[in-house]
Design a protein around this motif. Structure first.
Motif, mmCIF file in Angstrom:
data_model
loop_
_atom_site.group_PDB
_atom_site.id
_atom_site.type_symbol
_atom_site.label_atom_id
_atom_site.label_comp_id
_atom_site.label_asym_id
_atom_site.label_seq_id
_atom_site.Cartn_x
_atom_site.Cartn_y
_atom_site.Cartn_z
ATOM 1 N N SER A 243 19.231 16.567 54.512
ATOM 2 C CA SER A 243 18.562 15.580 53.664
ATOM 3 C C SER A 243 17.074 15.650 53.979
ATOM 4 C CB SER A 243 19.099 14.177 53.953
ATOM 5 O OG SER A 243 18.404 13.208 53.206
ATOM 6 N N LYS B 267 10.761 8.858 41.886
ATOM 7 C CA LYS B 267 11.771 9.365 40.951
ATOM 8 C C LYS B 267 11.771 10.897 40.921
ATOM 9 C CE LYS B 267 14.749 9.312 37.533
ATOM 10 N NZ LYS B 267 16.185 9.134 37.849
ATOM 11 N N ALA C 269 13.501 12.032 44.048
ATOM 12 C CA ALA C 269 14.946 11.817 43.972
ATOM 13 C C ALA C 269 15.614 12.876 43.106
ATOM 14 C CB ALA C 269 15.237 10.425 43.419
ATOM 15 N N ASP C 270 14.965 13.220 41.999
ATOM 16 C CA ASP C 270 15.523 14.216 41.089
ATOM 17 C C ASP C 270 15.468 15.629 41.661
ATOM 18 O OD1 ASP C 270 16.045 12.216 39.304
ATOM 19 O OD2 ASP C 270 14.304 12.613 38.015
ATOM 20 N N SER D 278 16.073 16.319 44.944
ATOM 21 C CA SER D 278 16.815 16.275 46.216
ATOM 22 C C SER D 278 15.937 15.915 47.410
ATOM 23 C CB SER D 278 17.519 17.619 46.480
ATOM 24 O OG SER D 278 18.407 17.927 45.438
ATOM 25 N N TRP E 283 15.944 13.108 48.911
ATOM 26 C CA TRP E 283 16.814 12.379 49.834
ATOM 27 C C TRP E 283 18.223 12.339 49.254
ATOM 28 C CZ3 TRP E 283 12.082 9.909 48.438
ATOM 29 C CH2 TRP E 283 12.141 9.184 47.243
ATOM 30 N N SER E 284 19.141 11.908 50.063
ATOM 31 C CA SER E 284 20.551 11.873 49.660
ATOM 32 C C SER E 284 20.773 10.896 48.511
ATOM 33 C CB SER E 284 21.412 11.459 50.859
ATOM 34 O OG SER E 284 22.715 11.124 50.448
ATOM 35 N N LYS E 285 21.692 11.228 47.643
ATOM 36 C CA LYS E 285 22.048 10.320 46.550
ATOM 37 C C LYS E 285 22.761 9.079 47.076
ATOM 38 C CE LYS E 285 22.449 13.989 43.069
ATOM 39 N NZ LYS E 285 21.196 13.609 42.399
ATOM 40 N N ASN E 286 23.230 9.141 48.313
ATOM 41 C CA ASN E 286 23.906 8.000 48.934
ATOM 42 C C ASN E 286 22.976 7.211 49.855
ATOM 43 O OD1 ASN E 286 26.406 8.786 47.748
ATOM 44 N ND2 ASN E 286 26.692 10.291 49.383
ATOM 45 N N TYR F 292 14.290 4.115 44.920
ATOM 46 C CA TYR F 292 14.930 5.339 45.368
ATOM 47 C C TYR F 292 15.345 6.243 44.208
ATOM 48 C CZ TYR F 292 14.802 4.084 50.247
ATOM 49 O OH TYR F 292 14.359 3.790 51.512
ATOM 50 N N LEU G 78 17.092 5.780 41.443
ATOM 51 C CA LEU G 78 18.446 5.705 40.906
ATOM 52 C C LEU G 78 18.496 5.072 39.524
ATOM 53 C CD1 LEU G 78 20.320 4.611 44.168
ATOM 54 C CD2 LEU G 78 19.864 6.925 43.307
ATOM 55 N N GLN H 285 17.181 5.448 35.675
ATOM 56 C CA GLN H 285 16.644 6.520 34.828
ATOM 57 C C GLN H 285 15.380 6.096 34.095
ATOM 58 O OE1 GLN H 285 18.578 9.102 36.391
ATOM 59 N NE2 GLN H 285 17.745 9.891 34.466
#
Length: 528
Positions: free
Chosen positions: A225, A288, A291-292, A294, A296-299, A487, A489, A491
């Motif tokens: 990550s 954003k 995040a798109d 990668s 950081w982790s999607k979780n 983070y 998440l 859109q």
């Protein structure tokens, strides 16, 4: 904290003159270090409490046993260390001290109950995050005058910077002997420099080069990550916000439970909702994009792992923290994972930096203490007597720490047996630095000291007593709507921000803003 600059040019915003000029002539706290006269506001009578004769000859004829309240887990070797300490105290001030430790797991519940029950103790660790203002206003702490300090803690009274005493006042009165150590509260990031070099990237030195690093690691290193965060603990902000929102824009968030900030260079202290600023809109676009790609982790929102341990395990590529912690991390990485090439990066060079105010750590006298004078003598020794300071702070030389010269140290073989409690209450210029403290961290620290700013609201604390329901509601909204937005998440960023602002208004943010601004206006009017 780490290295100390030899020649410093304190960067001060022009409005700091308002703070320093207004406080300079306060009764009972003028002169001394940087001009203090040792607290002799009682006149020139040689028998006055602040006189040299009185300082030399305090009465210590009766042996007393002092009780101290500290926060943290009781060290395994407490009895051995404090046994030695008490032998020294017997000789120096005819006293002994015993400590009650409040475990980290429940200290915040037990601490105020000790005062409410008026239990018998003399000294308590306290801080701006550990009930200082609350207990000062409730009468839990004894007011400390210049005369008292000059007589019974003369070295502390003389050596403490004037601004530290002023910062520790509550409604014009002093209730704490603050720590005497400059600690920078701004944050930096630690990265895997070997990964940066692998992808032929520029050194990380600003938000743009950091983003390039995160994207390269996120897309090119399966199983890693790129950035590690831990918002699952109820933290209402992105882990990078202190750097990229506050430091980058030279703002200061009033309180991390609400989204209000002010500009450091604003002499009027006008607060604003950061979520409504164009700077926040630009930042969530930056987030954003990461995040798109990668970053950081999607979780990330449900992550509960220890981020630093994850980085040591090779599963995380970077994280943000204060400089002192990152320096210790770097020492550990170089010792335990030499195949990793760690590096600390300052993402906001040249921006005004904020240091902790003196109430970040300190010791107070319980209002119910029967041994006020001897308690102040003990505090004076803890801060200023090298033998006492070394023993109480670090434990036994050769066992808990290894002295390196006069001002450095390394951990001893049993360091873990004397750790994890609030010994920072007597931080002072006698603190030793780690002999392995990274030179690059020391250089950043020295530069930050030069970039440090003082500002009129530096010591302002928001009292939310009149808006507690609204503050709780706003906090819940931040967790539900702001964290996913930050983070990446959500859109549609504009739609997500609009919904966040709408929910905050429903939660009562405007009432909080009015109360906050009124308190700030009143605070600033007292400085004029």
């Amino acid at each position: 904290m780490g290295g100390q600059s030899r020649v410093r040019k304190l960067a001060v915003i022009l409005v700091s003159a308002l703070l320093l000029g207004a406080c300079g002539g306060e009764s009972g706290f003028g002169g001394g270090a940087n001009g203090r006269t040792g607290g002799q506001e009682s006149g020139d009578d040689p028998a006055a409490p602040g006189s040299e004769q009185a300082v030399r000859d305090p009465d210590i004829g009766e042996e007393v046993r002092l009780r101290m309240l500290l926060i943290g887990d009781k060290p395994a070797d407490y009895e051995e260390v404090f046994g030695r300490l008490n032998l020294l105290l017997k000789d120096k001030i005819n006293a002994a001290v015993e400590v009650e430790f409040l475990d980290w797991s429940d200290w915040s519940q037990k601490y105020p109950l000790k005062f409410a029950a008026k239990e018998s103790f003399d000294i308590a660790y306290t801080a701006n995050w550990a009930f200082y203002y609350d207990q000062a206003l409730k009468g839990g702490f004894l007011e400390l005058t210049g005369d008292l300090l000059a007589r019974y803690a003369p070295r502390t009274w003389e050596r403490m910077p004037d601004i530290a005493w002023r910062q520790a006042k509550v409604e014009g009165k002093l209730y704490m002997v603050p720590n005497n150590d400059q600690e920078m509260t701004d944050k930096a990031v630690i990265i895997r420099d070997d990964l940066r070099k692998k992808y032929h990237l520029e050194p990380v030195s600003d938000p743009e080069t950091f983003a390039a690093y995160l994207k390269a690691v996120g897309t090119g290193e399966p199983g890693i990550s790129a950035f590690g965060a831990k918002p699952a603990d109820g933290w209402k902000w992105h882990e990078l916000d202190q750097i990229l929102l506050e430091q980058q824009n030279e703002w200061n968030l009033v309180d991390y439970s609400i989204p209000f900030a002010y500009r450091l260079d604003d002499p009027e202290g006008r607060v604003f909702n950061v979520y409504e600023t164009p700077e926040f809109r630009e930042l969530i676009a930056y987030y954003k994009d990461l995040a798109d790609r990668s970053g950081w982790s999607k979780n990330v929102i449900t992550n509960k792992t220890d981020v630093w341990q994850s980085m040591l395990a090779g599963k995380t590529g970077s994280y943000a923290q204060n400089l002192r912690t990152l320096a210790l991390n770097l020492v550990e990485m170089r010792r335990d994972r030499p195949e990793f090439e760690g590096a600390i990066a300052d993402l906001t060079p040249g921006k005004g930096k904020i240091g902790s105010i003196s109430t970040q750590n300190g010791l107070a006298i319980h209002a119910e203490s029967k041994h006020v004078e001897r308690s102040l003598m003990l505090i004076d020794l803890l801060q200023n007597d090298k033998e006492i300071h070394d023993l109480a702070m670090y434990g036994i030389a050769g066992k808990h720490y290894e002295p390196v010269g006069e001002d450095k140290m390394r951990s001893g073989p049993y360091a873990a047996n004397y750790a994890s409690f609030s010994s920072w209450g007597w931080d002072s210029p006698l603190n030793r630095t780690d002999a392995d403290f990274p030179e690059e961290a020391a250089a950043i620290h020295d530069r930050w000291l030069d970039e440090r700013v003082h500002f009129p609201l530096e010591t302002f604390v928001f009292n939310d007593a009149g808006v507690k329901p609204e503050v709780a509601n706003v906090g819940n909204v931040m967790l539900r709507y702001a964290i996913p937005l930050e983070y990446g998440l959500i859109q549609d960023l504009d739609k997500g921000r609009d919904e966040l602002i709408r929910q905050l208004k429903t939660a009562g943010i405007e009432k909080i803003g009015r109360e906050l601004q009124a308190q700030i206006d009143a605070f600033l009017s007292m400085q004029l």
